[in-house]
Scaffold this motif. Structure first.
Motif, PDB file in Angstrom:
ATOM      1  N   LYS A  19       0.851  -1.190   0.000  1.00 21.53           N
ATOM      2  CA  LYS A  19       0.000   0.000   0.000  1.00 21.53           C
ATOM      3  C   LYS A  19       0.887   1.241   0.000  1.00 21.53           C
ATOM      4  N   VAL A  20       0.331   2.358  -0.446  1.00 24.59           N
ATOM      5  CA  VAL A  20       1.061   3.624  -0.469  1.00 24.59           C
ATOM      6  C   VAL A  20       0.151   4.726   0.043  1.00 24.59           C
ATOM      7  N   LYS A  21       0.764   5.835   0.483  1.00 25.24           N
ATOM      8  CA  LYS A  21       0.017   6.984   0.966  1.00 25.24           C
ATOM      9  C   LYS A  21       0.332   8.203   0.107  1.00 25.24           C
ATOM     10  N   VAL A  22      -0.689   9.006  -0.144  1.00 28.24           N
ATOM     11  CA  VAL A  22      -0.551  10.178  -1.011  1.00 28.24           C
ATOM     12  C   VAL A  22       0.519  11.120  -0.478  1.00 28.24           C
ATOM     13  N   LYS A  23       0.475  11.415   0.814  1.00 24.95           N
ATOM     14  CA  LYS A  23       1.412  12.371   1.397  1.00 24.95           C
ATOM     15  C   LYS A  23       2.854  11.908   1.241  1.00 24.95           C
ATOM     16  N   GLU A  24       3.109  10.628   1.499  1.00 22.73           N
ATOM     17  CA  GLU A  24       4.466  10.098   1.395  1.00 22.73           C
ATOM     18  C   GLU A  24       4.957  10.115  -0.046  1.00 22.73           C
ATOM     19  N   LEU A  25       4.073   9.779  -0.986  1.00 23.13           N
ATOM     20  CA  LEU A  25       4.450   9.800  -2.408  1.00 23.13           C
ATOM     21  C   LEU A  25       4.738  11.223  -2.872  1.00 23.13           C
ATOM     22  N   SER A  26       3.944  12.166  -2.373  1.00 22.32           N
ATOM     23  CA  SER A  26       4.145  13.575  -2.726  1.00 22.32           C
ATOM     24  C   SER A  26       5.527  14.048  -2.297  1.00 22.32           C
ATOM     25  N   GLU A  27       5.929  13.652  -1.087  1.00 16.03           N
ATOM     26  CA  GLU A  27       7.250  14.041  -0.589  1.00 16.03           C
ATOM     27  C   GLU A  27       8.362  13.305  -1.330  1.00 16.03           C
ATOM     28  N   GLN A  28       8.116  12.041  -1.623  1.00 16.42           N
ATOM     29  CA  GLN A  28       9.128  11.230  -2.298  1.00 16.42           C
ATOM     30  C   GLN A  28       9.437  11.741  -3.694  1.00 16.42           C
ATOM     31  N   PHE A  29       8.385  12.098  -4.447  1.00 10.83           N
ATOM     32  CA  PHE A  29       8.576  12.521  -5.841  1.00 10.83           C
ATOM     33  C   PHE A  29       8.586  14.038  -6.009  1.00 10.83           C
ATOM     34  N   GLN A  30       8.421  14.762  -4.888  1.00  7.92           N
ATOM     35  CA  GLN A  30       8.479  16.223  -4.883  1.00  7.92           C
ATOM     36  C   GLN A  30       7.482  16.835  -5.868  1.00  7.92           C
ATOM     37  N   VAL A  31       6.251  16.331  -5.792  1.00 12.84           N
ATOM     38  CA  VAL A  31       5.139  16.888  -6.574  1.00 12.84           C
ATOM     39  C   VAL A  31       3.966  17.102  -5.618  1.00 12.84           C
ATOM     40  N   ASP A  34      -2.206  16.644  -5.170  1.00 10.06           N
ATOM     41  CA  ASP A  34      -3.182  16.539  -6.253  1.00 10.06           C
ATOM     42  C   ASP A  34      -2.597  15.792  -7.444  1.00 10.06           C
ATOM     43  N   CYS A  35      -1.337  16.026  -7.705  1.00  9.49           N
ATOM     44  CA  CYS A  35      -0.661  15.326  -8.806  1.00  9.49           C
ATOM     45  C   CYS A  35      -0.612  13.830  -8.535  1.00  9.49           C
ATOM     46  N   ILE A  36      -0.308  13.454  -7.307  1.00 10.53           N
ATOM     47  CA  ILE A  36      -0.268  12.038  -6.929  1.00 10.53           C
ATOM     48  C   ILE A  36      -1.659  11.415  -7.035  1.00 10.53           C
ATOM     49  N   ARG A  37      -2.662  12.160  -6.601  1.00 13.59           N
ATOM     50  CA  ARG A  37      -4.029  11.632  -6.685  1.00 13.59           C
ATOM     51  C   ARG A  37      -4.413  11.351  -8.134  1.00 13.59           C
ATOM     52  N   LYS A  38      -4.000  12.208  -9.048  1.00 12.74           N
ATOM     53  CA  LYS A  38      -4.267  11.990 -10.474  1.00 12.74           C
ATOM     54  C   LYS A  38      -3.550  10.736 -10.972  1.00 12.74           C
ATOM     55  N   ASP A  39      -2.315  10.549 -10.505  1.00 16.63           N
ATOM     56  CA  ASP A  39      -1.568   9.336 -10.867  1.00 16.63           C
ATOM     57  C   ASP A  39      -2.306   8.089 -10.388  1.00 16.63           C
ATOM     58  N   ARG A  51      -7.770   2.710  -5.142  1.00 21.27           N
ATOM     59  CA  ARG A  51      -7.562   3.885  -4.298  1.00 21.27           C
ATOM     60  C   ARG A  51      -8.270   3.712  -2.950  1.00 21.27           C
ATOM     61  N   THR A  52      -7.659   4.242  -1.927  1.00 21.11           N
ATOM     62  CA  THR A  52      -8.208   4.190  -0.578  1.00 21.11           C
ATOM     63  C   THR A  52      -8.179   5.596   0.005  1.00 21.11           C
ATOM     64  N   TYR A  53      -8.665   5.715   1.222  1.00 22.95           N
ATOM     65  CA  TYR A  53      -8.619   7.006   1.910  1.00 22.95           C
ATOM     66  C   TYR A  53      -7.163   7.374   2.200  1.00 22.95           C
ATOM     67  N   GLY A  54      -6.655   8.350   1.481  1.00 23.36           N
ATOM     68  CA  GLY A  54      -5.296   8.822   1.701  1.00 23.36           C
ATOM     69  C   GLY A  54      -4.219   8.046   0.988  1.00 23.36           C
ATOM     70  N   GLY A  55      -4.595   7.132   0.088  1.00 25.19           N
ATOM     71  CA  GLY A  55      -3.577   6.361  -0.601  1.00 25.19           C
ATOM     72  C   GLY A  55      -4.144   5.326  -1.546  1.00 25.19           C
ATOM     73  N   CYS A 175     -16.851  -4.152   4.669  1.00 26.84           N
ATOM     74  CA  CYS A 175     -15.782  -4.168   3.669  1.00 26.84           C
ATOM     75  C   CYS A 175     -14.942  -2.897   3.711  1.00 26.84           C
ATOM     76  N   GLY A 176     -15.227  -2.008   4.664  1.00 28.37           N
ATOM     77  CA  GLY A 176     -14.455  -0.782   4.766  1.00 28.37           C
ATOM     78  C   GLY A 176     -15.339   0.426   5.001  1.00 28.37           C
ATOM     79  N   VAL A 177     -14.695   1.578   5.156  1.00 28.03           N
ATOM     80  CA  VAL A 177     -15.429   2.812   5.407  1.00 28.03           C
ATOM     81  C   VAL A 177     -15.043   3.870   4.377  1.00 28.03           C
ATOM     82  N   ASP A 178     -15.987   4.766   4.120  1.00 25.25           N
ATOM     83  CA  ASP A 178     -15.722   5.912   3.258  1.00 25.25           C
ATOM     84  C   ASP A 178     -15.547   7.111   4.183  1.00 25.25           C
ATOM     85  N   MET A 179     -14.308   7.513   4.421  1.00 24.40           N
ATOM     86  CA  MET A 179     -14.031   8.590   5.363  1.00 24.40           C
ATOM     87  C   MET A 179     -14.473   9.949   4.841  1.00 24.40           C
TER      88      MET A 179
END
Length: 253
Positions: A19-31, A34-39, A51-55, A175-179
């Motif tokens: 699994k991955v998180k949007v915030k961590e990917l944003s910092e890792q790739f320096q974008v 929103d750009c990560i969410r589009k990816d 896609r999940t809540y935050g990743g 099966c999960g929650v929609d935050m």
């Protein structure tokens, strides 16, 4: 780094970590986030992830696509922790409802070993077979339309039976929650409507789910956060989700 290269790198991270998180990917790739969410949206549309809540998580590791037979031993240690927490809430002479859930199978085993005197209504055959071994538990099956993939009953006939009861407590799988909109989800409409009926017929209603399910959701929303008494989990999710749940009045157990 080009967009295609970044998306390929995201996939590599997913295969390595699960699994991955949007915030961590944003910092890792320096974008931007929103750009990560589009990816992630592009990768989800191509079937590479969910896609999940935050990743995001790998599509092939998405446990909710398995039927009940496959999921019985999936994260069994976590299910046992959740079941123990649920069992501690139940009191003698209560009437409870256990819906179709592999975690509820573990809860049923605990009830039998405890020798508590309770009435248990369930729409899952596995649970009824376990409870039948007890001399102190009155086990009642709902009947209804049989669904082989879950080894249990769902649908209109099942719902009508559930509506006739007044449960002290209901324990429901998810099966999960929609935050984003504060909803609790399951895989399909028949299961969702059956769970809704149990919620409406119960004084205390608990959703039982492993920690990882806080990070994704499924197709049918069967309840809002304020419809339930609490969520029983093996381990608390991250602080952001905990704060959101507390603000919504959801009691984490």
């Amino acid at each position: 780094m080009f967009t295609e290269e970044r998306q390929a790198a995201i996939e590599e991270c997913l295969h390595r970590k699960g699994k991955v998180k949007v915030k961590e990917l944003s910092e890792q790739f320096q974008v931007s986030e929103d750009c990560i969410r589009k990816d992630l949206k592009i990768l989800e549309n191509s079937g590479h992830l969910k896609r999940t809540y935050g990743g995001a998580i790998l599509s092939k590791d998405y446990p909710l696509e398995r039927d009940v037979i496959d999921r019985r031993n999936y994260h069994l240690d976590k299910k046992k922790i959740i079941a123990e927490k649920a069992a501690n809430l139940i009191r003698n002479n209560e009437t409870i409802f256990l819906d179709i859930s592999t975690t509820n199978i573990e809860l049923a085993k605990l009830l039998v070993s405890s020798r508590m005197r309770v009435v248990v209504v369930s729409n899952m055959i596995d649970i009824l077979q376990i409870l039948a071994k007890s001399s102190t538990i009155t086990a009642i099956g709902t009947g209804g339309t049989m669904y082989q993939t879950v080894n249990g009953f769902m649908g209109a006939a099942t719902i009508e039976v559930i509506k006739q009861y007044s449960f002290d407590r209901a324990f429901l799988g998810s099966c999960g929650v929609d935050m984003v909109d504060g909803t609790i989800t399951t895989l399909g409409v028949e299961d969702g409507l059956t769970k809704k009926a149990a919620i409406q017929s119960s004084r205390h209603k608990y959703v039982m789910m492993e920690r990882e399910k806080f990070y994704f959701n499924d197709s049918y929303k069967f309840a809002y956060f304020d419809d339930i008494s609490g969520i029983i989990t093996d381990e608390y999710p991250d602080g952001t989700i905990v704060n959101t749940l507390e603000a919504a009045g959801v009691h984490l157990i």
